[in-house]
Design a protein around this motif. Structure first.
Motif, PDB file in Angstrom:
ATOM      1  N   SER B  34       0.834  -1.205   0.000  1.00  0.00           N
ATOM      2  CA  SER B  34       0.000   0.000   0.000  1.00  0.00           C
ATOM      3  C   SER B  34       0.867   1.252   0.000  1.00  0.00           C
ATOM      4  O   SER B  34       0.602   2.213  -0.726  1.00  0.00           O
ATOM      5  N   HIS B  38       1.321   4.266  -3.024  1.00  0.00           N
ATOM      6  CA  HIS B  38       1.199   5.706  -2.815  1.00  0.00           C
ATOM      7  C   HIS B  38       2.486   6.429  -3.226  1.00  0.00           C
ATOM      8  O   HIS B  38       2.427   7.501  -3.814  1.00  0.00           O
ATOM      9  N   ILE B  72      -6.573  10.162  -5.505  1.00  0.00           N
ATOM     10  CA  ILE B  72      -6.306  11.431  -4.841  1.00  0.00           C
ATOM     11  C   ILE B  72      -5.760  12.464  -5.825  1.00  0.00           C
ATOM     12  O   ILE B  72      -6.036  13.669  -5.698  1.00  0.00           O
ATOM     13  N   LYS B  95      -9.271   1.585   2.264  1.00  0.00           N
ATOM     14  CA  LYS B  95      -8.062   2.416   2.352  1.00  0.00           C
ATOM     15  C   LYS B  95      -8.177   3.639   1.440  1.00  0.00           C
ATOM     16  O   LYS B  95      -7.782   4.753   1.803  1.00  0.00           O
ATOM     17  N   ASP B  98     -10.522   6.168   3.030  1.00  0.00           N
ATOM     18  CA  ASP B  98      -9.855   6.860   4.146  1.00  0.00           C
ATOM     19  C   ASP B  98      -8.914   7.942   3.629  1.00  0.00           C
ATOM     20  O   ASP B  98      -8.891   9.060   4.126  1.00  0.00           O
ATOM     21  N   ARG B  99      -8.143   7.569   2.633  1.00  0.00           N
ATOM     22  CA  ARG B  99      -7.138   8.499   2.140  1.00  0.00           C
ATOM     23  C   ARG B  99      -7.775   9.725   1.475  1.00  0.00           C
ATOM     24  O   ARG B  99      -7.351  10.854   1.722  1.00  0.00           O
TER      25      ARG B  99
END
Lengths: 288, 288
Positions: B34, B38, B72, B95, B98-99
């Protein structure tokens, strides 16, 4: 005799014939090869020469001008710079000179020389330009050392080379990769390096150049992009085809496998195919 | 239940759980993975998303959002577009959610779905965005067909994929190439294709998209370029390292050969090394 360089050097372009035999130029010296090199330069001219412009009055050594494919672009892009273009082959030099004068450029002088043993005093040039030449040199560090010596302190070097390991294509077949690998092997056997693009950064660093910058120049060809597939045929595939006899005589491929590989390469230029290749353009500076 | 899309879909992000088992995601689902994803998205964000901006009010399906690494960037680059991001994995979706909410973006809704069998009516979206997803799909044409159906006539699709065959590096060793080939083989065994970048043009054409454009996005990393070698370690080498056990258990490499290959890859990020990689970004349009 070099004191009056560069103005009078054009009066005696073939005054000094180097005694060394030419390095093995793997792609051959045929007329078809000459046409291929010009196609390569004109089609890729913008991609490779973008960013390379020399100030009026500056003196530039083109080391390894061959038949003048890059020379004509250099001369045209920097019309007020003075170029000295050298090559080890008298025949190539003659073709380069014909082409450049035929195009009306008067800012280039030609001279036969081995770039590993240049007949110029130290610190003669403001800039050095080398394109598709180091790939043929058994020890590129010797060439770069020689080039660095004739460069004035603070002068720049520009090196452009391909890297056949960068070829990505679809459809991809083992036969197509095999014919490319044959050229890589033949070039290595002749003392060259068809995968030299990836090495330009460390070669310039090892030679003592500073401010090194690498600019990969990638081409993408498919039938959706006008003329791009034609360029793949005329430049890349023609180059591979040029070593057919050497590959077969050298036992690297049998005729059937060779022809299948070439056919598969042509297939990448047809409907739904693609062909991608990266040239590496490196610049560096000599310490002051 | 989709009539009020997209405004209310965020109220029930996990309302529909697809019955199919997830496609085999070869890179694993660990926390390290993960983090890697990112790092990949932030370091490569500009390179990959340059040119991708959606008009205010347009609706965009992100197909295969994973842990939200691209989400994002999409949400930030087109703050007035409305995104629906789907993934087959509930854990990844959680996830991602959340991000994205942690970053304060409110223009994304999440929904669990298989991109080969999407729970949306035909012609729902203005645009579709797919990144690092088709490489894991056994039949990308099925996925593209599904995506084309939910796209409105004249809508666009953007697909970004890597191609591990584009990796050029120095020093290059057989051991380093071998560990990369292990990942390619494992991904193929799992039904994916780690060499899919070169196929995007024909895949979009075969799926009936028009106005296809391919934009290769090449990275060049060396110690001369700040943070670039770190990115190679954190993104590319970490991805290869992630399949160590699978490669060894699958009989593709013995532990010594594996570790030597990984060491050689790290060597490319050190003094005088280089690492080059190409992502392929494809865009196409649905016929009107």
């Amino acid at each position: 005799m070099y004191n009056d360089y560069p103005h009078h050097i054009s009066d005696q372009p073939e005054a000094k014939i180097m005694s060394e035999s030419p390095h093995s130029y793997i792609h051959g010296w045929s007329d078809r090869e000459s046409i291929r090199l010009h196609d390569q330069a004109s089609g890729l001219g913008f991609l490779l020469h973008e960013g390379t412009r020399y100030l009026p009055g500056s003196t530039v050594l083109e080391a390894g001008c061959g038949v003048g494919a890059q020379t004509i672009l250099l001369a045209g892009n920097s019309p007020h710079a003075q170029f000295v273009s050298v090559d080890i082959s008298p025949d190539s030099l003659a073709k380069a000179q014909d082409r450049v004068s035929g195009a009306g450029y008067t800012n280039v002088t030609f001279r036969q020389a081995d770039i590993c043993s240049l007949p110029f005093p130290a610190e003669t040039f403001d800039h050095v330009f080398v394109c598709f030449t180091l790939e043929h040199i058994p020890d590129p560090l010797v060439a770069l050392d020689t080039l660095r010596k004739v460069l004035r302190p603070g002068g720049t070097i520009t090196v452009i080379e391909g890297d056949h390991g960068s070829a990505i294509f679809y459809p991809g077949t083992p036969a197509a990769h095999h014919v490319i690998n044959c050229l890589v092997t033949l070039q290595r056997q002749a003392g060259g390096n068809a995968l030299i693009g990836r090495e330009l950064e460390h070669l310039l660093a090892d030679s003592g150049f500073i401010d090194i910058h690498i600019s990969p120049r990638q081409t993408y060809a498919s039938q959706n992009i006008p003329r791009s597939s034609e360029a793949v045929k005329k430049i890349f595939i023609a180059m591979i085809e040029g070593v057919r006899e050497q590959a077969i005589e050298g036992g690297l491929a049998d005729p059937d496998a060779w022809d299948r590989g070439i056919r598969d390469l042509y297939r990448t230029t047809e409907q739904n195919g693609m062909f991608c290749y990266t040239f590496f353009k490196a610049t560096g500076r000599k310490t002051v």
